[in-house]
Design an enzyme around this catalytic site. Structure first.
Site, mmCIF file in Angstrom:
data_model
loop_
_atom_site.group_PDB
_atom_site.id
_atom_site.type_symbol
_atom_site.label_atom_id
_atom_site.label_comp_id
_atom_site.label_asym_id
_atom_site.label_seq_id
_atom_site.Cartn_x
_atom_site.Cartn_y
_atom_site.Cartn_z
ATOM 1 N N VAL A 11 0.906 -1.283 0.121
ATOM 2 C CA VAL A 11 -0.061 0.002 0.157
ATOM 3 C C VAL A 11 0.975 1.280 0.143
ATOM 4 O O VAL A 11 0.588 2.196 -0.916
ATOM 5 C CB VAL A 11 -1.071 -0.025 1.356
ATOM 6 C CG1 VAL A 11 -1.729 1.082 1.137
ATOM 7 C CG2 VAL A 11 -1.926 -1.136 0.890
ATOM 8 N N GLU A 151 -7.654 2.850 1.859
ATOM 9 C CA GLU A 151 -7.459 2.276 0.382
ATOM 10 C C GLU A 151 -8.171 1.350 0.364
ATOM 11 O O GLU A 151 -8.633 0.696 1.095
ATOM 12 C CB GLU A 151 -5.998 2.011 0.559
ATOM 13 C CG GLU A 151 -5.528 1.013 1.663
ATOM 14 C CD GLU A 151 -5.659 -0.428 1.219
ATOM 15 O OE1 GLU A 151 -5.852 -0.831 0.396
ATOM 16 O OE2 GLU A 151 -5.704 -1.252 2.400
ATOM 17 N N ASN A 208 -14.861 -4.298 2.611
ATOM 18 C CA ASN A 208 -14.199 -5.477 2.812
ATOM 19 C C ASN A 208 -15.105 -6.597 3.404
ATOM 20 O O ASN A 208 -15.201 -7.698 2.788
ATOM 21 C CB ASN A 208 -12.800 -5.340 3.664
ATOM 22 C CG ASN A 208 -11.774 -4.782 2.750
ATOM 23 O OD1 ASN A 208 -12.072 -4.760 1.651
ATOM 24 N ND2 ASN A 208 -10.787 -4.856 3.237
ATOM 25 N N LEU A 250 -18.639 -12.904 -6.765
ATOM 26 C CA LEU A 250 -19.825 -14.203 -6.717
ATOM 27 C C LEU A 250 -19.055 -15.383 -6.906
ATOM 28 O O LEU A 250 -19.877 -16.253 -7.445
ATOM 29 C CB LEU A 250 -20.949 -13.843 -7.570
ATOM 30 C CG LEU A 250 -21.855 -12.981 -6.762
ATOM 31 C CD1 LEU A 250 -23.121 -12.705 -7.717
ATOM 32 C CD2 LEU A 250 -22.468 -13.457 -5.404
ATOM 33 N N ALA A 252 -17.420 -18.845 -6.537
ATOM 34 C CA ALA A 252 -17.393 -19.768 -5.676
ATOM 35 C C ALA A 252 -16.053 -20.554 -5.819
ATOM 36 O O ALA A 252 -15.623 -20.402 -6.807
ATOM 37 C CB ALA A 252 -18.576 -20.746 -5.825
ATOM 38 N N GLY A 253 -15.495 -21.141 -4.827
ATOM 39 C CA GLY A 253 -14.431 -21.715 -4.727
ATOM 40 C C GLY A 253 -13.482 -22.115 -3.408
ATOM 41 O O GLY A 253 -14.394 -22.577 -2.504
ATOM 42 N N CYS A 260 -6.383 -8.865 4.092
ATOM 43 C CA CYS A 260 -7.231 -7.968 4.383
ATOM 44 C C CYS A 260 -8.689 -8.479 4.955
ATOM 45 O O CYS A 260 -9.197 -8.023 6.083
ATOM 46 C CB CYS A 260 -7.510 -7.127 3.073
ATOM 47 S SG CYS A 260 -5.976 -6.592 2.484
ATOM 48 N N LYS A 320 -4.308 -15.547 -3.965
ATOM 49 C CA LYS A 320 -5.044 -15.004 -5.258
ATOM 50 C C LYS A 320 -4.047 -15.052 -6.355
ATOM 51 O O LYS A 320 -2.737 -14.770 -6.059
ATOM 52 C CB LYS A 320 -6.139 -13.868 -5.158
ATOM 53 C CG LYS A 320 -5.018 -12.640 -4.814
ATOM 54 C CD LYS A 320 -6.154 -11.539 -4.917
ATOM 55 C CE LYS A 320 -5.413 -10.263 -5.122
ATOM 56 N NZ LYS A 320 -6.154 -8.866 -5.371
ATOM 57 N N ARG A 327 -0.208 -15.321 2.841
ATOM 58 C CA ARG A 327 -0.947 -14.528 4.083
ATOM 59 C C ARG A 327 -2.271 -15.051 4.043
ATOM 60 O O ARG A 327 -3.023 -14.845 3.062
ATOM 61 C CB ARG A 327 -0.961 -13.360 4.600
ATOM 62 C CG ARG A 327 0.540 -12.839 5.168
ATOM 63 C CD ARG A 327 0.570 -11.368 5.435
ATOM 64 N NE ARG A 327 0.386 -10.604 4.431
ATOM 65 C CZ ARG A 327 0.589 -9.081 4.254
ATOM 66 N NH1 ARG A 327 0.342 -8.688 5.276
ATOM 67 N NH2 ARG A 327 0.683 -8.550 3.105
HETATM 68 C C1 UGA Z 1 -9.216 -6.517 -0.859
HETATM 69 C C2 UGA Z 1 -9.993 -5.698 -1.358
HETATM 70 O O1 UGA Z 1 -10.836 -5.939 -2.479
HETATM 71 C C3 UGA Z 1 -9.544 -4.352 -1.543
HETATM 72 O O2 UGA Z 1 -10.483 -3.371 -2.033
HETATM 73 C C4 UGA Z 1 -8.890 -3.896 -0.406
HETATM 74 O O3 UGA Z 1 -8.378 -2.455 -0.429
HETATM 75 C C5 UGA Z 1 -8.077 -4.756 0.352
HETATM 76 O O4 UGA Z 1 -8.409 -5.845 0.462
HETATM 77 C C6 UGA Z 1 -7.421 -4.021 1.451
HETATM 78 O O5 UGA Z 1 -8.033 -4.090 2.651
HETATM 79 O O6 UGA Z 1 -6.366 -3.694 1.594
HETATM 80 P P1 UGA Z 1 -7.240 -8.114 -1.604
HETATM 81 O O7 UGA Z 1 -7.081 -8.792 -0.336
HETATM 82 O O8 UGA Z 1 -6.041 -7.646 -2.245
HETATM 83 O O9 UGA Z 1 -8.175 -6.715 -1.731
HETATM 84 O O10 UGA Z 1 -7.862 -9.281 -2.687
HETATM 85 P P2 UGA Z 1 -9.183 -9.467 -3.368
HETATM 86 O O11 UGA Z 1 -9.209 -9.394 -4.739
HETATM 87 O O12 UGA Z 1 -10.266 -8.496 -2.705
HETATM 88 O O13 UGA Z 1 -9.599 -11.221 -3.003
HETATM 89 C C7 UGA Z 1 -9.867 -11.523 -1.670
HETATM 90 C C8 UGA Z 1 -9.892 -12.956 -1.532
HETATM 91 O O14 UGA Z 1 -11.005 -13.239 -1.956
HETATM 92 C C9 UGA Z 1 -8.741 -13.791 -2.464
HETATM 93 O O15 UGA Z 1 -8.395 -14.795 -1.772
HETATM 94 C C10 UGA Z 1 -9.711 -14.097 -3.655
HETATM 95 O O16 UGA Z 1 -9.205 -15.461 -4.154
HETATM 96 C C11 UGA Z 1 -10.948 -14.229 -3.172
HETATM 97 N N1 UGA Z 1 -12.271 -14.027 -3.990
HETATM 98 C C12 UGA Z 1 -12.582 -12.993 -4.685
HETATM 99 C C13 UGA Z 1 -13.160 -15.216 -4.257
HETATM 100 O O17 UGA Z 1 -12.966 -16.438 -3.545
HETATM 101 N N2 UGA Z 1 -14.120 -15.048 -4.836
HETATM 102 C C14 UGA Z 1 -14.372 -14.034 -5.592
HETATM 103 O O18 UGA Z 1 -15.396 -13.655 -6.462
HETATM 104 C C15 UGA Z 1 -13.569 -12.982 -5.617
#
Ligand code: UGA
Length: 442
Positions: A11, A151, A208, A250, A252-253, A260, A320, A327
């Site tokens: 960040v 952020e 979040n 949305l 699934a997995g 975060c 991801k 983490r």
């Molecule tokens: C998340 C938020 O999306 C950001 O807006 C925020 O700023 C950030 O946290 C933070 O607080 O700093 P991030 O943790 O980088 O971002 O990742 P995401 O893309 O949100 O994914 C989070 C998790 O959800 C991953 O493990 C991803 O695989 C999972 N996910 C995401 C799913 O299982 N299904 C989905 O449809 C989308």
């Protein structure tokens, strides 16, 4: 404007580099001398797409510098951003010690016109406490304003998220602080929410938590789809096209991970508990997420009976794609649970080269990692897995099972691959495919 950004995690570094890109003069400060040395010598301490090239550009223009010394840049800054980590403590509350330690150390250096901007994710009330502390300690500089500017940067697309946000949130107790933030972000086209400090703090955590809830909702529906023998893809698509619902988050997995969502959910639950409120919806969100690992392990036990001496290959260790961050990654929980059930684990990830303190062999080649395997489990949806050579994979594997725990592969394509290479394909909340019996349920 002259800006200091304290804390150079993803960040802080993205914030410093992007502010420089927007035309400001930025200094990124960190106590970690090694990290600052790396940055000064042109080595990136973290993996974030698009960041390195932006950093090179702004460095060439002389607008971004690095330092371990707050006293050189803070006193001459118009704005100081704090982007320190705020991890969970044992109790689920947020550990604010790093943030407070920096606030205390820079407080005497802030001049009356400096705006102190907290970007770290903090529980509602924290920024008001910081503002009160500054005014108590330094009554003469009662004009120092504190702002909260949360952020919304996703790892993997943080640069884009910074420069083209859905919204900017400016939390402050005074109009002049709102105005300063407008000046800082003047070059960015985005809706702006101007609100109080506590509202801004809650917007971040509530956003979040809502996204995490959407994911758990999709996972809950995916279990129901499995039981009914129908496809969660169609259900999610049909729901997501309703603009009030939206199609993102949305999928699934294997569930959410990262630094975060899990932390912010725990923090909201702990914050509400202090107000004698029970966040039942958030607790259910967490519980569903924890259960994903069991759902995956049960499916594997359903195929093999005992997992004793089975070799399972995990594809994807990062929480991801497009990050090297592990983490709270689902892959860690899945590999531990499979190991406890007696399986041998090998793994491959395009960027994560190893897992400290874990008995997992991480290969640098995805086919080597699958050599002798009974099942390949895709836990992170790296794009690379869309381009696998399925024939080659089948040849090296002992048994023909592919478990797509991110629902990332196209069902029609996998139906073809199963027929051609004798593979068995499973995913979550979608029909399984066996070599000659396409589109059946386990
Ligand atoms: C998340 C938020 O999306 C950001 O807006 C925020 O700023 C950030 O946290 C933070 O607080 O700093 P991030 O943790 O980088 O971002 O990742 P995401 O893309 O949100 O994914 C989070 C998790 O959800 C991953 O493990 C991803 O695989 C999972 N996910 C995401 C799913 O299982 N299904 C989905 O449809 C989308």
């Amino acid at each position: 404007m002259r800006i200091t950004v304290i804390g150079t995690g993803y960040v802080g570094l993205v914030t410093g580099a992007s502010l420089a890109y927007l035309g400001h003069q930025a200094v990124c400060v960190d106590v970690n001398e090694e990290k600052i040395k790396l940055l000064k010598s042109g080595v990136m301490p973290l993996w974030e797409p698009g960041l390195e090239s932006m950093i090179r550009d702004v460095e060439l223009q002389g607008r971004l510098d690095y330092s371990t010394d707050v006293s050189a840049s803070v006193p001459v800054s118009d704005a100081v951003f704090l982007t320190l980590g705020t991890p969970s403590s044992e109790s689920g509350e947020v550990d604010l010690s790093a943030l407070w330690s920096v606030v205390r150390s820079i407080a005497p250096m802030l001049h009356r016109d400096t705006l102190l901007i907290i970007k770290s994710t903090v529980p509602a009330g924290t920024c008001e406490q910081i503002e009160a502390y500054l005014h108590q300690q330094f009554p003469a500089s009662a004009s120092i304003a504190v702002a909260h500017n949360p952020e919304f940067l996703r790892q993997g697309s943080a640069v884009r998220d910074f420069l083209a946000p859905d919204r900017l949130v400016f939390g402050a107790s005074r109009p002049e602080a709102h105005h300063r933030l407008e000046e800082i972000y003047a070059a960015i086209q985005s809706p702006v929410i101007k609100c109080g400090l506590r509202e801004a703090e809650l917007i971040k955590c509530a956003s979040n938590a809502f996204l995490a809830m959407k994911i758990s909702y999709a996972n809950m529906m995916s279990d129901l789809c499995d039981a009914l023998g129908i496809s969660v893809d169609a259900v999610a698509e049909g729901m997501g096209l309703d603009r009030r619902i939206g199609s993102e988050f949305l999928r699934a997995g294997a569930g959410y991970g990262g630094s975060c969502f899990p932390k912010d959910l725990r923090a909201l639950i702990a914050l509400a508990a202090k107000e004698h409120l029970d966040m039942e919806l958030l607790k259910a969100t967490e519980a569903i997420n924890r259960q994903r690992v069991q759902v995956i392990c049960r499916r594997l036990e359903g195929i093999f009976g005992s997992l004793e001496d089975k070799q399972i290959t995990i594809y994807g260790l990062a929480f991801k794609p497009n990050t090297d961050d592990t983490r709270e990654a689902p892959a860690l929980r899945i590999s531990s649970m499979l190991q406890e059930a007696g399986a041998r684990i090998r793994a491959y990830d395009p960027v994560v080269a190893g897992l400290p303190d874990r008995q997992v062999d991480v290969d640098t080649d995805m086919y080597e990692a699958a050599d002798g395997s009974d099942c390949v489990v895709i836990v992170t949806d790296w794009d690379q897995f869309n381009r696998l050579d399925w024939g080659r994979l089948r040849q090296v594997m002992r048994s023909p099972y592919i478990f797509d725990a991110r629902n990332m592969l196209d069902i029609a394509v996998m139906t073809e691959n199963c027929k051609r290479y004798g593979l068995h394909y499973m995913s979550l909340g979608r029909p399984s495919i066996a070599p000659d019996v396409p589109l059946t349920i386990d």
